[in-house]
Each structure stands twice: as C-alpha cells, then as structure tokens.
Design an enzyme around this catalytic site. Sequence first.
Site, mmCIF file in Angstrom:
data_model
loop_
_atom_site.group_PDB
_atom_site.id
_atom_site.type_symbol
_atom_site.label_atom_id
_atom_site.label_comp_id
_atom_site.label_asym_id
_atom_site.label_seq_id
_atom_site.Cartn_x
_atom_site.Cartn_y
_atom_site.Cartn_z
ATOM 1 N N GLU A 78 0.815 -1.218 0.000
ATOM 2 C CA GLU A 78 0.000 0.000 0.000
ATOM 3 C C GLU A 78 0.850 1.269 0.000
ATOM 4 O O GLU A 78 0.509 2.259 -0.658
ATOM 5 C CB GLU A 78 -0.906 -0.031 1.226
ATOM 6 C CG GLU A 78 -1.893 1.096 1.339
ATOM 7 C CD GLU A 78 -2.728 0.951 2.595
ATOM 8 O OE1 GLU A 78 -3.168 1.994 3.118
ATOM 9 O OE2 GLU A 78 -2.931 -0.187 3.068
ATOM 10 N N ASP A 79 1.975 1.249 0.712
ATOM 11 C CA ASP A 79 2.717 2.487 0.958
ATOM 12 C C ASP A 79 4.084 2.583 0.290
ATOM 13 O O ASP A 79 4.727 3.634 0.359
ATOM 14 C CB ASP A 79 2.928 2.666 2.475
ATOM 15 C CG ASP A 79 1.615 2.874 3.216
ATOM 16 O OD1 ASP A 79 0.624 3.278 2.572
ATOM 17 O OD2 ASP A 79 1.578 2.621 4.433
#
Length: 489
Positions: A78-79
């Site tokens: 996600e990051d």
Amino acid sequence: MKNPTIEDLMMLVNTYTNEEDAKMIMRAYKDAESLHSGIFRQSGEPYISHPLYVAYLGASRFADRDTICASLLHDTIEDTDISKEDIAREYNEDVAILTDGVSKISRLNYSTKQEQNVANIRKLVTGIETDVRIHDIKLRDRIHNMRTLGFKKREKQIENAQETMDIMVQMANYLGDNETQVELRDLSLMYLDPDTYKYAKETRDKIEEESKECLKEMSQIITNALKEEDIHCEITPRIKSIYGISRYLEANCNLVKMNDLLALKIVVENFSKCYQSLGVIHREFKPVPNRMKDYICNPKTNLYQSLHTTVFGLEGRHVQAQIRTERMHKVAARGLFAYWEFYGQNAKYYMQEELEKKSQFYSYLIDANKSIENNQSFVECLKSELFANHIHVYDQTGEVIELPIDASPIDFAYRIDSDTAHYLTSAMVNGEGVPLDYRLKNDDRVKIVADMDFIGPKRDWENVVKTSYAKRKIKEFKAFGIDTKHKID
C-alpha cells in the site's frame, strides 16, 4: 504495552518456531524497516514500530511464520513500491496473499473516496474466503491503530472508531475473538462518546472494587467444593466490559438486575466434569431460575462453548458461573485464532476448514459476495443483515439458526433449504401454528411444513422476508415464469 523491539519479537518466535522460520521472519523485518525508512507515524515514532507491534501481537498468540512475515510487511504494498509479485518471489505465495489481503485498494481505481471505502471494506471482509489469517493480521493492525488513535485529529478519531465498531468488532465477534472484540468496543466507545465511556468506566471500576472480596470468597468456596469431588479447577473472576455496562445503562436498567455483570470463569479438566461441576455449584449456591444455558452441547455460531448458570452469590449478588474445559476457555477468548496454540504451523488448515464447515456467517457472507455485484449494496447488506443484531432459533433437531431480528418462518425456511422453502405452506413455532408473517423470537423452536404440489412462493412473501437471501431466491423462482396465480390467491 510498551513498543516491542525486534529482539522482543525474535525472543518470542524462537519459543515456537524453527531456525529457518526465524531467519525468514528476521529478513521480513529488515525488508520492512528498509522500505519504511525515513517514514514516521503521527506519534513521531519510526513507522516500522507499527508493523513490528502487529507482528508481536500475532506472535504472542503463536501465529505461524507466514502470518508474522505478512504482519511485518502488511503496509508495504500500500505504501511503498514493492508489489504482491515481488513478495511472492522473495518469500512465498502465502505471504504475498496475506500481505495483499490487508492492503487497501488504491484511490486511483475509484472516482470518490466513498467508492474506495466500500470497495476496501468488501475486499477485507471477503478475504476470509481466501485465508482467515488475513483477519488475524487486520485485527491486530486495528488493535494497535486504536491504541494509538489519540495522535489523530478528532474527525479522524471518530471516523476510525465508527468503522471499527461497524466492521472490525463484528468480524472479531463472528470469528470468536472475544479478547479483541471487547477491547475494540471499549476503545471505539472512548472516542465516539467520551462522556458515556467515562461514566461506564467509573461505574465498572467501582463495581470491581466492591465485588472483589465477594468473588474471591465464592471462588474459594467453589474450589474447595469441587476438590472434594476430585475436580481440579482454575477460576478467574470477570466484570462486564465498559461497553457492555454502557449499553445496559443506556437502556435505563438497574445494574443489580444484570445477570452477567459479575462472572466466574471456571476451567475444569474435561467435558463430563463440566456437568458434574454444575451440580456442585448449584449445591453451594442456589441457581437463579431460567438462567441456565448449555453452550457446550449447543455451541454459539462463533464456536463458543461453555455452561452458563447464574446463582444467588454472597451478599445477595447475582453471579454467573461459566464452566468449560481448557480448550473451550481458549476458544472462548480467541475463537479460531486459538487454533495457533492447538495445531501450530498447520493451524491455517484447521481454521479454514472449521470456518467453512461450521460458520453460518461464512456461508451467508460468501453467498452475498457472489450474488451482490455493487459494492455499496454489498456493504449495506453486510451492515443491515450480517452485522446487525440477531436472534437464534432452533430447528427440530436442535440445530441453531442465526437470523436477523424480526425474521419470519419464511426466512427460516430459506436458510434451512431453499428448494423446499418455495413450497412452504405453514409453520409451527414452539408447537403452535403461526402465520407465515410471524416475527420469530430468540430461542423459538421452528418447524416448517411444505407441500411439493403447492406452487409458490406467494406474491406477498417478498414484503414479509427480512433476509436478502430469501428475497433473491423468491425472485429467482419467479424468474422461471411459472404461472402461480391459481395457487396463490
């Protein structure tokens, strides 16, 4: 709990994993630390402190190697620039699936934040079909986020707490993870309604102090009485949670009348001694009428098993005795995730099998996922039916069936057997005939009567039923174009 270090984590995993597994976990930590390098949480701590905390919570429950690795890597897809495919290549397919399962879908795929939110809720909840360990990671992730929610802005606190109450608490409940459910409910209430939380907590603290000696003395009396019958036991006192007390106060009820405000968890050696202990306890303390529940022979739908009886305790207090075996005790606390301790590295197979075979929630969820295409509609169904308050009724064999409040015998029939339900002509509840629009109540015993020569469903059934499953089955039946006019008027 202070933030654990990597040394704390490795000390823990080394108690139940082999050397190769420990090396892989350490590698996952170093990769996560590198990928999150230079990133900080709103608390000011290095970001790696969060996945490390999540991994440590999992390891404290004996989670397997792949779950710990995915816990450490759970925010990387996600990051950061790493992909699911990268993780599969560097670790294995299971770690990749678990990491991706808890990763949010990118906003780039949706035109609004609302669309993204409902898509992410659907992805998370239905991840249970792929691997229940996804929820083990996500629940630990939410625990840490809620414990550190004080660093967020007020509007974000409310948003996160409401989502926790609406979704994560419900998932913990259906998976039997009572420890997590209780903590998440209390933490959510603290942010959603601080005044109510404060009052309920003060009330609970006062009750705990006032009842401490009473519960201690009762525990000793029961221990001695059971010892005379050659029954060894471990007894733990329990006070109702802050959230539970707040709900009771909200209903303007007198806490003195609350049958499970105080409880003693009584753990004995085996199944038969649970029932033997019940008789001993009733000999020592008179039972409150109609307050005995056998959840051993009739487990709750989230696998919970225990004998419950409420007795007139010392000082006139009502005290609930919860009698179970050690295994039942662990499942009562952690649900499916207690299986880590029972089955070790093979627990994932037993968890998934148990979920698919025994969980009504699982089958309802999978059916809804297959039949409802729109994400918003799916989430609405989730909240209004699967996560709403339920009643539990029984079929003629004693099987527990979970239904929404105000469900009808028609809903019951479709849950039992949708093919037979089409030909439902009448129903009996607790031995008496009832109309098909009758609203079922908790603990009702239901019998349906079908006539295969009857061509149904009737026209008004769609307005009577509460469950989307029954509505869909009725519509599907009508879609065949059968002329039912001569049979249903």
